[in-house]
Design a protein around this motif. Structure first.
Motif, PDB file in Angstrom:
ATOM      1  N   GLY A 327       0.851  -1.271   0.054  1.00 28.00           N
ATOM      2  CA  GLY A 327       0.004  -0.103  -0.002  1.00 28.00           C
ATOM      3  C   GLY A 327       0.791   1.368  -0.094  1.00 28.00           C
ATOM      4  O   GLY A 327       2.324   1.099  -0.254  1.00 28.00           O
ATOM      5  N   TYR A 328       0.345   2.148   0.464  1.00 33.53           N
ATOM      6  CA  TYR A 328       0.930   3.654   0.123  1.00 33.53           C
ATOM      7  C   TYR A 328       0.844   4.155   1.741  1.00 33.53           C
ATOM      8  O   TYR A 328       0.091   4.304   2.532  1.00 33.53           O
ATOM      9  CB  TYR A 328       0.173   4.337  -0.582  1.00 33.53           C
ATOM     10  N   LEU A 329       1.906   5.056   1.831  1.00 37.02           N
ATOM     11  CA  LEU A 329       1.834   6.115   2.947  1.00 37.02           C
ATOM     12  C   LEU A 329       1.789   7.482   2.531  1.00 37.02           C
ATOM     13  O   LEU A 329       2.592   7.842   1.471  1.00 37.02           O
ATOM     14  CB  LEU A 329       3.142   5.926   3.789  1.00 37.02           C
ATOM     15  N   MET A 330       1.166   8.238   3.243  1.00 34.65           N
ATOM     16  CA  MET A 330       1.166   9.703   2.764  1.00 34.65           C
ATOM     17  C   MET A 330       0.921  10.830   3.824  1.00 34.65           C
ATOM     18  O   MET A 330       0.504  10.310   4.808  1.00 34.65           O
ATOM     19  CB  MET A 330      -0.120   9.752   1.722  1.00 34.65           C
ATOM     20  N   THR A 331       1.426  11.974   3.482  1.00 35.89           N
ATOM     21  CA  THR A 331       1.281  12.931   4.357  1.00 35.89           C
ATOM     22  C   THR A 331       1.554  14.403   3.645  1.00 35.89           C
ATOM     23  O   THR A 331       2.132  14.537   2.670  1.00 35.89           O
ATOM     24  CB  THR A 331       2.267  12.832   5.474  1.00 35.89           C
ATOM     25  N   PHE A 332       1.224  15.573   4.300  1.00 35.53           N
ATOM     26  CA  PHE A 332       1.751  16.838   4.009  1.00 35.53           C
ATOM     27  C   PHE A 332       3.259  17.312   4.541  1.00 35.53           C
ATOM     28  O   PHE A 332       3.035  17.269   5.633  1.00 35.53           O
ATOM     29  CB  PHE A 332       0.706  17.983   4.017  1.00 35.53           C
ATOM     30  N   VAL A 333       4.091  17.466   3.944  1.00 29.71           N
ATOM     31  CA  VAL A 333       5.418  18.062   4.574  1.00 29.71           C
ATOM     32  C   VAL A 333       5.717  19.384   4.393  1.00 29.71           C
ATOM     33  O   VAL A 333       5.261  19.872   3.218  1.00 29.71           O
ATOM     34  CB  VAL A 333       6.417  17.098   3.796  1.00 29.71           C
ATOM     35  N   TYR A 334       5.898  20.117   5.474  1.00 28.63           N
ATOM     36  CA  TYR A 334       5.936  21.348   5.512  1.00 28.63           C
ATOM     37  C   TYR A 334       7.442  21.915   5.456  1.00 28.63           C
ATOM     38  O   TYR A 334       8.110  21.215   6.345  1.00 28.63           O
ATOM     39  CB  TYR A 334       5.228  22.085   6.662  1.00 28.63           C
ATOM     40  N   ASP A 335       7.948  22.897   4.654  1.00 29.25           N
ATOM     41  CA  ASP A 335       9.121  23.617   4.736  1.00 29.25           C
ATOM     42  C   ASP A 335       8.869  24.980   5.481  1.00 29.25           C
ATOM     43  O   ASP A 335       8.286  25.846   4.709  1.00 29.25           O
ATOM     44  CB  ASP A 335       9.748  23.724   3.539  1.00 29.25           C
ATOM     45  N   PRO A 336       9.374  25.108   6.548  1.00 35.87           N
ATOM     46  CA  PRO A 336       9.242  26.317   7.237  1.00 35.87           C
ATOM     47  C   PRO A 336      10.032  27.380   6.723  1.00 35.87           C
ATOM     48  O   PRO A 336       9.684  28.760   6.963  1.00 35.87           O
ATOM     49  CB  PRO A 336       9.778  26.004   8.943  1.00 35.87           C
ATOM     50  N   HIS A 337      11.054  27.326   5.927  1.00 30.96           N
ATOM     51  CA  HIS A 337      11.796  28.407   5.132  1.00 30.96           C
ATOM     52  C   HIS A 337      11.185  28.806   3.889  1.00 30.96           C
ATOM     53  O   HIS A 337      11.276  29.854   3.485  1.00 30.96           O
ATOM     54  CB  HIS A 337      13.026  27.856   5.036  1.00 30.96           C
ATOM     55  N   GLY A 338      10.406  27.800   3.062  1.00 25.89           N
ATOM     56  CA  GLY A 338       9.715  28.416   1.901  1.00 25.89           C
ATOM     57  C   GLY A 338       8.337  28.721   2.004  1.00 25.89           C
ATOM     58  O   GLY A 338       7.508  29.101   1.415  1.00 25.89           O
ATOM     59  N   GLU A 339       7.918  28.216   3.531  1.00 25.92           N
ATOM     60  CA  GLU A 339       6.733  28.486   3.962  1.00 25.92           C
ATOM     61  C   GLU A 339       5.474  27.966   3.066  1.00 25.92           C
ATOM     62  O   GLU A 339       4.642  28.732   2.615  1.00 25.92           O
ATOM     63  CB  GLU A 339       6.597  29.985   4.202  1.00 25.92           C
ATOM     64  N   LYS A 340       5.745  26.519   2.470  1.00 23.35           N
ATOM     65  CA  LYS A 340       4.776  26.073   1.869  1.00 23.35           C
ATOM     66  C   LYS A 340       4.954  24.418   2.066  1.00 23.35           C
ATOM     67  O   LYS A 340       5.943  23.899   2.291  1.00 23.35           O
ATOM     68  CB  LYS A 340       4.963  26.332   0.493  1.00 23.35           C
ATOM     69  N   SER A 341       3.917  23.879   1.594  1.00 27.00           N
ATOM     70  CA  SER A 341       3.811  22.361   1.876  1.00 27.00           C
ATOM     71  C   SER A 341       3.848  21.433   0.542  1.00 27.00           C
ATOM     72  O   SER A 341       3.283  22.048  -0.457  1.00 27.00           O
ATOM     73  CB  SER A 341       2.671  21.955   2.582  1.00 27.00           C
TER      74      SER A 341
END
Length: 379
Positions: A327-341
């Motif tokens: 199956g698959y694993l998923m999430t939203f990963v955030y970059d605090p320096h680029g300020e986007k996910s």
């Protein structure tokens, strides 16, 4: 029981989708795909008036039976409430379990035949909150701590079997992975996996983020074995020297059979100390581990890289899956320096990145999410 922010978790059961918070009835959500993607609020669900209590953000869905198992804790009395709802959304059983004191019980655990009640000492202490300007929850390491096992179709708490923890084993657990039953040397044993806080200080009102003290906290991924034949338990720390939280398994295995793999979010104290101030303002988890509970070893470890962070990972089985980790694993990963996910998807077998795309905005971490196939949504 029909108020609150409903910002803690999501639930999907028998074509119904809900938003959950800690103490209310679930809030119905309708996902509309006719005009793009839209989410519409319905109403709180009392299951045709049969469910008389709200429940926490961690109900259990047994996909093998279609059953929904829910729990609640009380600010009014030292009790834990348990209810079982069948595949036809009818209440099968509901009753209260007396516990040691008024406590927060955010999650509980379920095996094929048993529920596990975590009577752990994160106590409600209003006097301390008022006098010392602290939160209302207080981890009392000197208080009684125990786990209670009870048949999941029981009609009351009279036959619960308690396992008192030794003083050195006292802990608190926000999240449980799963439990299953085995027989060893003629003994009936329930095996449970969880992430345990060996010490815990709830974040204070002046703290900007609940994980700002991660350097001092230590969360251990643990295995418990409750021997129903002897009344004894064994506890083992499985992952050393790294904080572990948000355990995740293949949901097809939840509450009905033995799992082999658990996926846990991770952040070591050393990683935390090396983070920049900007990253600490947005602290979450720096990666995840795939752990094999049968061979008791780390199979894979994923780092998001740099100072990128994410909350929990979600497992979704592949269609016609051939194995537990197919199956698959998923999430939203955030970059605090680029300020986007960015949305990331990994193959759960080898934890290799399969896909990612930039959202061009920040997606808030939230607490808990789910993945629902389109055909399973309410029409």
């Amino acid at each position: 029981m029909q108020s609150g922010s409903h910002n803690t978790a999501m639930l999907h059961h028998q074509k119904h989708t809900y938003a959950l918070v800690e103490v209310t009835h679930p809030l119905g959500i309708k996902v509309d795909l006719d005009s793009g993607v839209d989410m519409r609020v319905k109403d709180h669900d009392t299951f045709d008036g049969e469910l008389k209590h709200g429940f926490t953000a961690h109900p259990k869905v047994d996909k093998s039976t279609g059953e929904l198992l829910v729990s609640a804790w009380s600010i009014k009395s030292p009790t834990f409430t348990y209810s079982l709802i069948d595949a036809n959304r009818k209440l099968v059983t509901s009753f209260k379990v007396p516990i040691a004191s008024q406590r927060m019980i955010h999650d509980f655990c379920v095996s094929k035949n048993y529920i596990i009640v975590p009577d752990l000492p994160l106590e409600l202490n209003g006097k301390n909150a008022i006098q010392n300007m602290r939160t209302v929850f207080d981890f009392n390491k000197k208080a009684k701590a125990r786990y209670g096992l009870l048949k999941r179709r029981a009609k009351d708490a009279s036959e619960i079997q308690w396992f008192d923890l030794a003083p050195e084993d006292v802990h608190f657990c926000f999240h449980f992975a799963n439990a299953y039953e085995i027989c060893e040397n003629g003994h009936d044993i329930v095996v449970m996996h969880c992430c345990a806080w060996k010490d815990f200080e709830f974040f204070e009102p002046e703290d900007e983020h609940p994980l700002q003290k991660l350097e001092d906290w230590y969360l251990q991924f643990r295995e418990f074995r409750f021997n129903l034949s002897t009344g004894e338990y064994l506890m083992e720390n499985l992952i050393a020297d790294v904080n572990c939280e948000f355990p995740c398994i293949n949901p097809d295995y939840a509450a009905n059979r033995a799992h082999q793999f658990v996926y846990v979010a991770t952040m070591s104290a050393e990683e935390y100390r090396e983070l920049s101030p900007k990253a600490k303002e947005n602290i979450q988890w720096s990666g995840f581990i795939k752990y094999d509970v049968k061979t008791k070893r780390i199979v894979n470890q994923v780092s998001y890289g740099g100072e990128k962070m994410a909350g929990e990972v979600i497992f979704h089985p592949r269609k016609n899956a051939k194995s537990e980790d197919d199956g698959y694993l998923m999430t939203f990963v955030y970059d605090p320096h680029g300020e986007k996910s960015e949305y990331c998807l990994w193959d759960a077998k080898d934890c290799e990145l399969v896909m990612k795309f930039d959202t061009n905005q920040r997606v808030p971490f939230g607490f808990h999410g789910i993945f629902v196939d389109e055909e399973d949504l309410e029409k």
